[in-house]
Enzyme design. Sequence first.
Site, PDB file in Angstrom:
ATOM      1  N   HIS A   1      -3.299   9.521   5.986  1.00  0.00           N
ATOM      2  CA  HIS A   1      -4.384   8.538   5.875  1.00  0.00           C
ATOM      3  C   HIS A   1      -4.122   7.323   6.764  1.00  0.00           C
ATOM      4  O   HIS A   1      -5.054   6.744   7.323  1.00  0.00           O
ATOM      5  CB  HIS A   1      -4.620   8.130   4.420  1.00  0.00           C
ATOM      6  CG  HIS A   1      -3.680   7.115   3.875  1.00  0.00           C
ATOM      7  ND1 HIS A   1      -2.426   7.430   3.407  1.00  0.00           N
ATOM      8  CD2 HIS A   1      -3.802   5.763   3.722  1.00  0.00           C
ATOM      9  CE1 HIS A   1      -1.835   6.337   2.976  1.00  0.00           C
ATOM     10  NE2 HIS A   1      -2.638   5.311   3.152  1.00  0.00           N
TER      11      HIS A   1
ATOM     12  N   TYR B   1       0.846  -1.177   0.000  1.00  0.00           N
ATOM     13  CA  TYR B   1       0.000   0.000   0.000  1.00  0.00           C
ATOM     14  C   TYR B   1       0.892   1.241   0.000  1.00  0.00           C
ATOM     15  O   TYR B   1       2.098   1.136   0.265  1.00  0.00           O
ATOM     16  CB  TYR B   1      -0.899   0.013   1.234  1.00  0.00           C
ATOM     17  CG  TYR B   1      -1.997  -1.027   1.255  1.00  0.00           C
ATOM     18  CD1 TYR B   1      -2.435  -1.653   0.084  1.00  0.00           C
ATOM     19  CD2 TYR B   1      -2.612  -1.371   2.450  1.00  0.00           C
ATOM     20  CE1 TYR B   1      -3.454  -2.596   0.118  1.00  0.00           C
ATOM     21  CE2 TYR B   1      -3.637  -2.310   2.494  1.00  0.00           C
ATOM     22  CZ  TYR B   1      -4.048  -2.920   1.323  1.00  0.00           C
ATOM     23  OH  TYR B   1      -5.056  -3.853   1.376  1.00  0.00           O
ATOM     24  N   PRO B   2       0.321   2.424  -0.245  1.00  0.00           N
ATOM     25  CA  PRO B   2       1.162   3.623  -0.203  1.00  0.00           C
ATOM     26  C   PRO B   2       1.944   3.751   1.104  1.00  0.00           C
ATOM     27  O   PRO B   2       3.118   4.127   1.094  1.00  0.00           O
ATOM     28  CB  PRO B   2       0.155   4.760  -0.383  1.00  0.00           C
ATOM     29  CG  PRO B   2      -0.911   4.150  -1.246  1.00  0.00           C
ATOM     30  CD  PRO B   2      -1.036   2.737  -0.756  1.00  0.00           C
ATOM     31  N   GLU B   3       1.298   3.477   2.230  1.00  0.00           N
ATOM     32  CA  GLU B   3       2.003   3.447   3.509  1.00  0.00           C
ATOM     33  C   GLU B   3       1.402   2.408   4.441  1.00  0.00           C
ATOM     34  O   GLU B   3       0.214   2.068   4.341  1.00  0.00           O
ATOM     35  CB  GLU B   3       1.968   4.813   4.232  1.00  0.00           C
ATOM     36  CG  GLU B   3       2.983   5.818   3.744  1.00  0.00           C
ATOM     37  CD  GLU B   3       2.445   6.700   2.645  1.00  0.00           C
ATOM     38  OE1 GLU B   3       3.243   7.440   2.036  1.00  0.00           O
ATOM     39  OE2 GLU B   3       1.220   6.627   2.383  1.00  0.00           O
ATOM     40  N   THR B   4       2.247   1.951   5.363  1.00  0.00           N
ATOM     41  CA  THR B   4       1.817   1.136   6.494  1.00  0.00           C
ATOM     42  C   THR B   4       2.267   1.840   7.768  1.00  0.00           C
ATOM     43  O   THR B   4       3.404   2.323   7.848  1.00  0.00           O
ATOM     44  CB  THR B   4       2.421  -0.277   6.424  1.00  0.00           C
ATOM     45  OG1 THR B   4       1.913  -0.942   5.253  1.00  0.00           O
ATOM     46  CG2 THR B   4       2.074  -1.097   7.653  1.00  0.00           C
TER      47      THR B   4
END
Length: 280
Positions: A74, A44-47
Site C-alpha cells: 500500500h 502508520y502501518p508503514e512509511t
Amino acid sequence: MPTEVLRYTAFAAEPGGGNPAGIVLDAEGMSDEEMLSVAQQVAYPETAFVVARTHDGARLRYFSPAAEVPFCGHATVATAVVLAEREGSGTRVFSTAAGDVVVDTRTAADGSVQVAMTSVEPETRPIDPVRWERLAAVLGLVVGDVDEGFPVLESFAGNWHPVVVLADVELFHQFRFDPAALAALKREYGWEGTVTVLHRTAPLEFEARNLFPAGRITEDPATGSAAASTGAYLRAVGAVSPGSRVVIRQGRHVGRPSVLLVDVPEVGGITVTGGATPIA
C-alpha cells in the site's frame, strides 16, 4: 531541516477507508535509525522512503513503527500516486529489498490516479505442521475450521504470509488473537508480512483480515503485498483460472473499508490495482 512526510491512504473503498502510509520523497542520506524514528512518529502501518532516484523509477525502503520490512504494497501504491501527481503518469520500476516492482500509473480526467502494481516472482510452500499448530493455537483455530480445498500455505510476493481460508463466516468475523503472542511467532518464523486470514464470499471474491501486530496496530486495513500473495496462493491451489481478477475486501473490522483488485496471470508476478488519496 525537518523531514517532510506526505500522508496518503491507499485502496479506500469509501471516504475514511483504506490503509494510511507515510511517504518521504527525499530520504537519500537518512540513516536506518532516522527512518525508523520517522516511522514511529508517523505511527502508520508503514512509511515508504525514497532513498534514491533511478533512470526508470526509484529505490524504496519501508519501515513500520517496529522495524524495517522488505516490501509494503500500500505504501508502494501511495508513492506511485505521489510521483504521478508531481511528475506525470506512466510506468516506473521501484527497486526494493524484495526485488523490482513495476508500477503502471494512469491519470483519469478528474485527476485521480490508478496504479497497477506487479509483484516480484511469487512463491508458495507448505506450512510446517508445527508452525501451523502454533499459529492455530494463537488464533484459536482447529483443523476443521479451514475451508475444504484451501490448504494452509505460506505465500510470498514480496513478504512471506501464512494464508488461512476459513469456512465459517461467523468464525471469520469473530475470532480473536493475542497480538503479543502473534508478534513473537512472526518474528520467530520470519513472517515479515501479515498473517492473512480469508473467507470466500463468491467464486472470485474474498474478504480478508490481515493480522499485523506492530506497536498500537494489530490489524492492517489494506495490504497490497498480502493481496499479491493471495493471488499467488489461489493460483497454486487451483482456485482461479489464468487471467482471473479477484476482488479482495478488507478493513471493515478496523473501520477502514478497502478494496483491492488482484489480476492472476498464468505465470509470473501478480498485479494488484488501486489508488491513493491525500489524508487531510
